[in-house]
Design a protein around this motif. Structure first.
Motif, PDB file in Angstrom:
ATOM      1  N   LYS A  18      13.770   7.776  -4.782  1.00 54.60           N
ATOM      2  CA  LYS A  18      13.119   8.559  -3.721  1.00 54.60           C
ATOM      3  C   LYS A  18      12.016   7.731  -3.048  1.00 54.60           C
ATOM      4  O   LYS A  18      11.878   7.751  -1.820  1.00 54.60           O
ATOM      5  N   VAL A  19      11.273   6.984  -3.848  1.00 54.45           N
ATOM      6  CA  VAL A  19      10.208   6.126  -3.313  1.00 54.45           C
ATOM      7  C   VAL A  19      10.809   5.064  -2.398  1.00 54.45           C
ATOM      8  O   VAL A  19      10.328   4.848  -1.280  1.00 54.45           O
ATOM      9  N   ILE A  20      11.844   4.379  -2.857  1.00 50.74           N
ATOM     10  CA  ILE A  20      12.463   3.310  -2.067  1.00 50.74           C
ATOM     11  C   ILE A  20      13.056   3.869  -0.785  1.00 50.74           C
ATOM     12  O   ILE A  20      12.892   3.296   0.296  1.00 50.74           O
ATOM     13  N   GLU A  21      13.743   4.983  -0.886  1.00 52.53           N
ATOM     14  CA  GLU A  21      14.404   5.572   0.294  1.00 52.53           C
ATOM     15  C   GLU A  21      13.399   6.079   1.320  1.00 52.53           C
ATOM     16  O   GLU A  21      13.712   6.195   2.504  1.00 52.53           O
ATOM     17  N   SER A  22      12.189   6.394   0.882  1.00 54.76           N
ATOM     18  CA  SER A  22      11.187   6.939   1.806  1.00 54.76           C
ATOM     19  C   SER A  22      10.516   5.864   2.671  1.00 54.76           C
ATOM     20  O   SER A  22       9.786   6.179   3.596  1.00 54.76           O
ATOM     21  N   LEU A  23      10.744   4.604   2.348  1.00 58.26           N
ATOM     22  CA  LEU A  23      10.089   3.513   3.086  1.00 58.26           C
ATOM     23  C   LEU A  23      10.666   3.348   4.486  1.00 58.26           C
ATOM     24  O   LEU A  23      11.820   3.624   4.721  1.00 58.26           O
TER      25      LEU A  23
ATOM     26  N   SER B 138       0.826  -1.219   0.000  1.00 57.60           N
ATOM     27  CA  SER B 138       0.000   0.000   0.000  1.00 57.60           C
ATOM     28  C   SER B 138       0.853   1.258   0.000  1.00 57.60           C
ATOM     29  O   SER B 138       0.586   2.204  -0.755  1.00 57.60           O
ATOM     30  N   LYS B 139       1.878   1.274   0.856  1.00 55.31           N
ATOM     31  CA  LYS B 139       2.721   2.472   0.967  1.00 55.31           C
ATOM     32  C   LYS B 139       3.503   2.728  -0.315  1.00 55.31           C
ATOM     33  O   LYS B 139       3.552   3.865  -0.793  1.00 55.31           O
ATOM     34  N   VAL B 140       4.106   1.692  -0.872  1.00 53.25           N
ATOM     35  CA  VAL B 140       4.894   1.905  -2.093  1.00 53.25           C
ATOM     36  C   VAL B 140       3.986   2.316  -3.249  1.00 53.25           C
ATOM     37  O   VAL B 140       4.354   3.161  -4.070  1.00 53.25           O
ATOM     38  N   THR B 141       2.781   1.785  -3.301  1.00 52.15           N
ATOM     39  CA  THR B 141       1.823   2.177  -4.345  1.00 52.15           C
ATOM     40  C   THR B 141       1.460   3.657  -4.214  1.00 52.15           C
ATOM     41  O   THR B 141       1.425   4.393  -5.203  1.00 52.15           O
TER      42      THR B 141
END
Length: 196
Positions: free
Chosen positions: A191-196, A86-89
């Motif tokens: 940026k998406v991966i690092e924000s997890l 859900s978060k990565v989406t």
């Protein structure tokens, strides 16, 4: 010191210096993102000297900075599997990506092969403006689209999220216009991966 302004000159320099030069200076800027691919090629062809480079170039190599560029970037996160999906989406959506495909590998392998497999989903992420630019620059680039992002459960219940590195993918295509697009897409995915 020689300066190389074209990829053909750079490729020639690699061929001419492999095994004989003591060090190479490599740079990676917004305008020369595609040149990063020549440093791994240099190493692959047998260069064993030092590579002096920027932080951005170094990040394209592994932690030791002495192996080929990775084809992905990954991060283990403290989320449940479903929460990570859900978060990565949502984070991809915030960066302009939509999910075109969602493949439940665990479910598919059970159905097709009757085997048990860990939780593993492949999300086909597409950023329409960048996809359009890429297709205009290279008509067969669709064979490499969309950008895959995977969410998988690891041992101990940990969850890892990985995204393809489009810069690494585009190295197979000699098209400077694609390299520039891939660099922008790479920044958004990272940026998406690092924000997890």
């Amino acid at each position: 010191m020689a300066c190389f302004k074209t990829t053909s000159s750079f490729a020639y320099a690699i061929e001419a210096t492999t095994g004989s030069a003591g060090a190479v200076i490599g740079s990676l800027t917004h305008a020369h993102l595609d040149h990063t691919g020549y440093l791994p090629l240099l190493v692959k062809q047998g260069f064993a000297g030092k590579i002096h480079c920027s932080e951005a170039t170094y990040e394209s190599f592994n932690e030791k900075g002495d192996q080929l560029m990775s084809y992905h970037f990954s991060k283990t996160c403290n989320l449940t599997f479903d929460d990570a999906v859900s978060k990565v989406t949502e984070d991809l959506k915030n960066e302009g990506f939509g999910i075109l495909t969602e493949i439940n590998v665990q479910e598919t392998l059970k159905k097709k092969l009757n085997v048990d497999f860990r939780k593993y989903k492949i999300l086909g992420a597409c950023n329409p403006p960048f996809a359009y630019q890429a297709l205009q620059a290279e008509d067969k680039v669709g064979t490499m689209l969309p950008c895959n992002v995977i969410v998988q459960e690891q041992e101990g219940g940990k969850v890892e999220v990985s995204a393809v590195d489009p810069v690494a993918s585009m190295m197979a295509i000699e098209n400077p216009a694609l390299a520039a697009i891939a660099g922008q897409v790479r920044s958004k995915l990272k940026k998406v991966i690092e924000s997890l």
